[in-house]
Design a protein around this motif. Structure first.
Motif, mmCIF file in Angstrom:
data_model
loop_
_atom_site.group_PDB
_atom_site.id
_atom_site.type_symbol
_atom_site.label_atom_id
_atom_site.label_comp_id
_atom_site.label_asym_id
_atom_site.label_seq_id
_atom_site.Cartn_x
_atom_site.Cartn_y
_atom_site.Cartn_z
ATOM 1 N N ALA A 86 0.823 -1.204 0.000
ATOM 2 C CA ALA A 86 0.000 0.000 0.000
ATOM 3 C C ALA A 86 0.861 1.259 0.000
ATOM 4 O O ALA A 86 1.893 1.332 0.677
ATOM 5 C CB ALA A 86 -0.911 0.013 1.223
ATOM 6 N N ASP A 87 0.425 2.247 -0.754
ATOM 7 C CA ASP A 87 0.974 3.597 -0.678
ATOM 8 C C ASP A 87 0.170 4.288 0.413
ATOM 9 O O ASP A 87 -0.877 4.877 0.176
ATOM 10 C CB ASP A 87 0.797 4.300 -2.026
ATOM 11 N N ALA A 88 0.664 4.172 1.666
ATOM 12 C CA ALA A 88 -0.126 4.542 2.833
ATOM 13 C C ALA A 88 0.241 5.911 3.371
ATOM 14 O O ALA A 88 1.407 6.329 3.323
ATOM 15 C CB ALA A 88 0.054 3.498 3.934
ATOM 16 N N LEU A 89 -0.770 6.610 3.890
ATOM 17 C CA LEU A 89 -0.594 7.901 4.542
ATOM 18 C C LEU A 89 -1.439 7.895 5.802
ATOM 19 O O LEU A 89 -2.585 7.427 5.795
ATOM 20 C CB LEU A 89 -1.015 9.025 3.607
ATOM 21 N N LEU A 90 -0.901 8.431 6.903
ATOM 22 C CA LEU A 90 -1.593 8.416 8.183
ATOM 23 C C LEU A 90 -1.885 9.825 8.673
ATOM 24 O O LEU A 90 -1.044 10.725 8.544
ATOM 25 C CB LEU A 90 -0.744 7.719 9.260
ATOM 26 N N ILE A 91 -3.082 9.991 9.256
ATOM 27 C CA ILE A 91 -3.400 11.198 10.003
ATOM 28 C C ILE A 91 -3.992 10.778 11.338
ATOM 29 O O ILE A 91 -4.434 9.635 11.516
ATOM 30 C CB ILE A 91 -4.389 12.125 9.255
ATOM 31 N N ALA A 92 -4.017 11.727 12.290
ATOM 32 C CA ALA A 92 -4.591 11.448 13.602
ATOM 33 C C ALA A 92 -6.107 11.450 13.521
ATOM 34 O O ALA A 92 -6.701 12.199 12.751
ATOM 35 C CB ALA A 92 -4.118 12.485 14.614
ATOM 36 N N SER A 93 -6.740 10.627 14.360
ATOM 37 C CA SER A 93 -8.204 10.635 14.431
ATOM 38 C C SER A 93 -8.698 11.421 15.637
ATOM 39 O O SER A 93 -9.906 11.531 15.847
ATOM 40 C CB SER A 93 -8.746 9.200 14.507
ATOM 41 N N ASN A 94 -7.777 11.968 16.409
ATOM 42 C CA ASN A 94 -8.146 12.727 17.595
ATOM 43 C C ASN A 94 -7.001 13.674 17.934
ATOM 44 O O ASN A 94 -5.842 13.265 17.908
ATOM 45 C CB ASN A 94 -8.419 11.773 18.762
ATOM 46 N N PRO A 95 -7.275 14.926 18.243
ATOM 47 C CA PRO A 95 -6.185 15.886 18.465
ATOM 48 C C PRO A 95 -5.236 15.557 19.606
ATOM 49 O O PRO A 95 -4.099 16.029 19.621
ATOM 50 C CB PRO A 95 -6.938 17.193 18.758
ATOM 51 N N LEU A 96 -5.680 14.748 20.585
ATOM 52 C CA LEU A 96 -4.820 14.473 21.732
ATOM 53 C C LEU A 96 -4.311 13.035 21.788
ATOM 54 O O LEU A 96 -3.681 12.646 22.764
ATOM 55 C CB LEU A 96 -5.569 14.789 23.042
ATOM 56 N N SER A 97 -4.557 12.246 20.756
ATOM 57 C CA SER A 97 -4.201 10.825 20.842
ATOM 58 C C SER A 97 -2.876 10.467 20.183
ATOM 59 O O SER A 97 -2.431 9.324 20.251
ATOM 60 C CB SER A 97 -5.315 9.971 20.227
ATOM 61 N N THR A 98 -2.223 11.426 19.540
ATOM 62 C CA THR A 98 -0.970 11.123 18.837
ATOM 63 C C THR A 98 0.179 10.961 19.823
ATOM 64 O O THR A 98 0.346 11.761 20.752
ATOM 65 C CB THR A 98 -0.633 12.247 17.846
ATOM 66 N N GLN A 99 0.981 9.932 19.604
ATOM 67 C CA GLN A 99 2.243 9.761 20.326
ATOM 68 C C GLN A 99 3.332 10.274 19.384
ATOM 69 O O GLN A 99 3.646 9.633 18.371
ATOM 70 C CB GLN A 99 2.429 8.302 20.717
ATOM 71 N N ASP A 100 3.894 11.426 19.706
ATOM 72 C CA ASP A 100 4.783 12.122 18.776
ATOM 73 C C ASP A 100 6.031 11.325 18.419
ATOM 74 O O ASP A 100 6.539 11.425 17.302
ATOM 75 C CB ASP A 100 5.178 13.482 19.354
ATOM 76 N N ASP A 101 6.518 10.533 19.353
ATOM 77 C CA ASP A 101 7.705 9.729 19.049
ATOM 78 C C ASP A 101 7.384 8.631 18.035
ATOM 79 O O ASP A 101 8.201 8.307 17.167
ATOM 80 C CB ASP A 101 8.306 9.137 20.327
ATOM 81 N N VAL A 102 6.181 8.084 18.123
ATOM 82 C CA VAL A 102 5.760 7.050 17.168
ATOM 83 C C VAL A 102 5.603 7.658 15.776
ATOM 84 O O VAL A 102 6.043 7.074 14.774
ATOM 85 C CB VAL A 102 4.439 6.398 17.631
ATOM 86 N N ALA A 103 4.980 8.831 15.714
ATOM 87 C CA ALA A 103 4.827 9.513 14.425
ATOM 88 C C ALA A 103 6.186 9.761 13.783
ATOM 89 O O ALA A 103 6.373 9.551 12.576
ATOM 90 C CB ALA A 103 4.079 10.834 14.625
ATOM 91 N N ALA A 104 7.149 10.190 14.580
ATOM 92 C CA ALA A 104 8.491 10.460 14.059
ATOM 93 C C ALA A 104 9.150 9.190 13.529
ATOM 94 O O ALA A 104 9.780 9.201 12.462
ATOM 95 C CB ALA A 104 9.352 11.085 15.150
ATOM 96 N N SER A 105 9.004 8.095 14.246
ATOM 97 C CA SER A 105 9.614 6.836 13.806
ATOM 98 C C SER A 105 8.990 6.327 12.512
ATOM 99 O O SER A 105 9.693 5.822 11.632
ATOM 100 C CB SER A 105 9.478 5.774 14.902
ATOM 101 N N LEU A 106 7.677 6.456 12.379
ATOM 102 C CA LEU A 106 7.019 6.005 11.153
ATOM 103 C C LEU A 106 7.545 6.773 9.939
ATOM 104 O O LEU A 106 7.739 6.208 8.861
ATOM 105 C CB LEU A 106 5.508 6.165 11.274
ATOM 106 N N VAL A 107 7.801 8.062 10.133
ATOM 107 C CA VAL A 107 8.341 8.873 9.040
ATOM 108 C C VAL A 107 9.786 8.506 8.752
ATOM 109 O O VAL A 107 10.164 8.215 7.609
ATOM 110 C CB VAL A 107 8.233 10.375 9.386
ATOM 111 N N LEU A 108 10.618 8.506 9.788
ATOM 112 C CA LEU A 108 12.055 8.369 9.599
ATOM 113 C C LEU A 108 12.481 6.938 9.307
ATOM 114 O O LEU A 108 13.328 6.691 8.450
ATOM 115 C CB LEU A 108 12.780 8.881 10.849
ATOM 116 N N ASP A 109 11.875 5.982 10.009
ATOM 117 C CA ASP A 109 12.319 4.587 9.899
ATOM 118 C C ASP A 109 11.558 3.792 8.848
ATOM 119 O O ASP A 109 12.083 2.805 8.335
ATOM 120 C CB ASP A 109 12.178 3.885 11.258
#
Length: 425
Positions: free
Chosen positions: A75-98
């Motif tokens: 899949a050519d996948a893209l992610l967005i948050a489903s709630n303004p306070l539910s994002t774990q910023d370190d996880v978001a960073a790893s998904l992008v970088l790693d």
């Protein structure tokens, strides 16, 4: 801060958090053997090759494993948050970088940013939408009808989202197939009950450090999330009161040993209020007005509308943060009400969401629902479709196998008996 990368577009808080995110994602994976098996198969079979996929989800360590599995499937996948306070910023960073997965999510993003990210998701022109609350699907239908032709279908795993999809179908605007992941047995029996039950209390305790033993805890709604929350609160020594509108669920709560009261009578008694209904303003002005001084209210339903916070703000002389994710509203009547997590999902605002072991099954359902849509492209009628029973049972079988539990199987004689009507007393 918005971080940028030369490799792909994204909006995450800080790519420097990726190492921590990577470590936490790996830890969660220890408890997610079913999804790992699915990911390994996807990596070989590539069921999503050439397809664009958007996932609107809580960006947690568990969601990371779903995203990685979908990408492994091509899949050519893209992610967005489903709630303004539910994002774990370190996880978001790893998904992008790693993993080179575009992520548009930051913990604490405002509504304007959240809505802009929904538009970015639709700019991806998805063939499949993995939704959590149906915001992406609703925006597609309301604002981008021309893109529906691109869509194979969507999946939805929240009670709130399913309620919205059913309303769309009744009004004739759901013109494509949507898979009801929420009602799969291996989702709502475990995720909603055990996941919500544990993670909700985790969020309350992290936000307040309050002792639950001896407190009057009012659980608003006795669906699967309410059942789990009430069960866990009682296990911590709380005196649990349930409020309900459904007579059958109310009887069930009584027979499970809980007090059942209308909210008007529960409001003066409660020390802690937890909403899990998926409906609007289940705690309203008339309830706030009669609460004890210092009563704590929080929500574990998908949207913050379960609490009428506009009324509360209008009655407040002062609002101040007394702890992280803990705001005290000092009211004109001299009392105070404490609101946790801005009325948003307390288990994700102040804690880490559901444990990985239970999300293993929920996200296995999401992954296989996406595959189900692709395999049945053009064959499914518009509207909601259930996860096939055999898929549900296979997920349960794989989970049992992973945790080392075996069960019985029917003998040939037993199979013959249950399929016959001639044998009786």
């Amino acid at each position: 801060m918005t971080a940028t990368s030369p490799r792909l577009k994204h909006e995450v808080k800080d790519l420097g958090l990726a190492a921590l995110g990577r470590q936490r994602i790996e830890w969660a994976g220890r408890e997610m053997p079913v999804l790992k098996q699915i990911r390994d198969r996807f990596a070989i079979e590539k069921p999503f090759a050439g397809l664009r996929l958007v996932a609107c989800a809580h960006i947690t360590t568990e969601t990371a494993h779903l995203a990685i599995a979908l990408k492994a499937g091509g899949a050519d996948a893209l992610l967005i948050a489903s709630n303004p306070l539910s994002t774990q910023d370190d996880v978001a960073a790893s998904l992008v970088l790693d993993h080179e997965i575009p992520v548009f999510a930051q913990k604490g993003e405002d509504n304007e940013t959240y809505n802009r990210h929904v538009q970015i998701a639709l700019d991806h022109r998805p063939n499949i939408i993995v939704d959590d609350g149906s915001d992406v699907v609703a925006t597609l239908i309301q604002e981008r009808q021309h893109q529906i032709a691109d869509l194979i279908g969507s999946t939805e795993e929240t009670t709130t989202g399913i309620v919205r999809l059913r309303a769309m179908f009744r009004e004739g605007v759901l013109t494509f197939p949507a898979v009801n992941v929420n009602d799969a047995d291996t989702k709502h029996f475990f995720d909603n009950r055990y996941g919500t039950g544990q993670s909700t209390l985790d969020g309350i305790i992290r936000a307040t450090n309050i002792l639950l033993a001896g407190k009057n805890v009012v659980v608003v709604g006795y669906g699967w999330c309410g059942k789990g929350t009430a069960l866990r609160a009682r296990g911590m020594g709380a005196n649990v009161i349930v409020t309900e509108i459904d007579p059958i669920k109310a009887i069930e709560a009584v027979m499970d040993g809980f007090r059942v009261l209308p909210m008007a009578k529960a409001a003066p008694e409660g020390d802690i209020f937890i909403t899990v209904t998926g409906n609007k303003h289940v705690i309203r002005g008339e309830h706030f007005d009669v609460m004890k001084d210092g009563a704590i209210v929080c929500n574990s339903g998908h949207f913050d509308l379960e609490l009428d916070l506009k009324y509360l703000a209008a009655q407040a002389k002062e609002v101040k943060e007394v702890r992280p994710f803990t705001e005290e509203y000092k009211l004109k009547n001299g009392k105070s009400v404490v609101v946790l997590g801005q009325g948003r999902l307390i288990n994700l605002a102040a804690a880490e969401g559901h444990p990985s072991a239970v999300m293993d099954m929920s996200f296995a359902n999401q992954a296989l629902a996406c595959e189900f849509l692709v395999k049945n492209k053009g064959k499914l009628a518009p509207g909601l479709h259930s996860i096939p029973v055999e898929v549900d049972q296979e997920i349960a079988r794989l989970k049992l196998q992973a945790i080392g539990i075996t069960i019985d199987s029917l003998t040939a004689d037993q199979i013959e008996y249950i399929n016959s009507w001639t044998s009786g007393t």
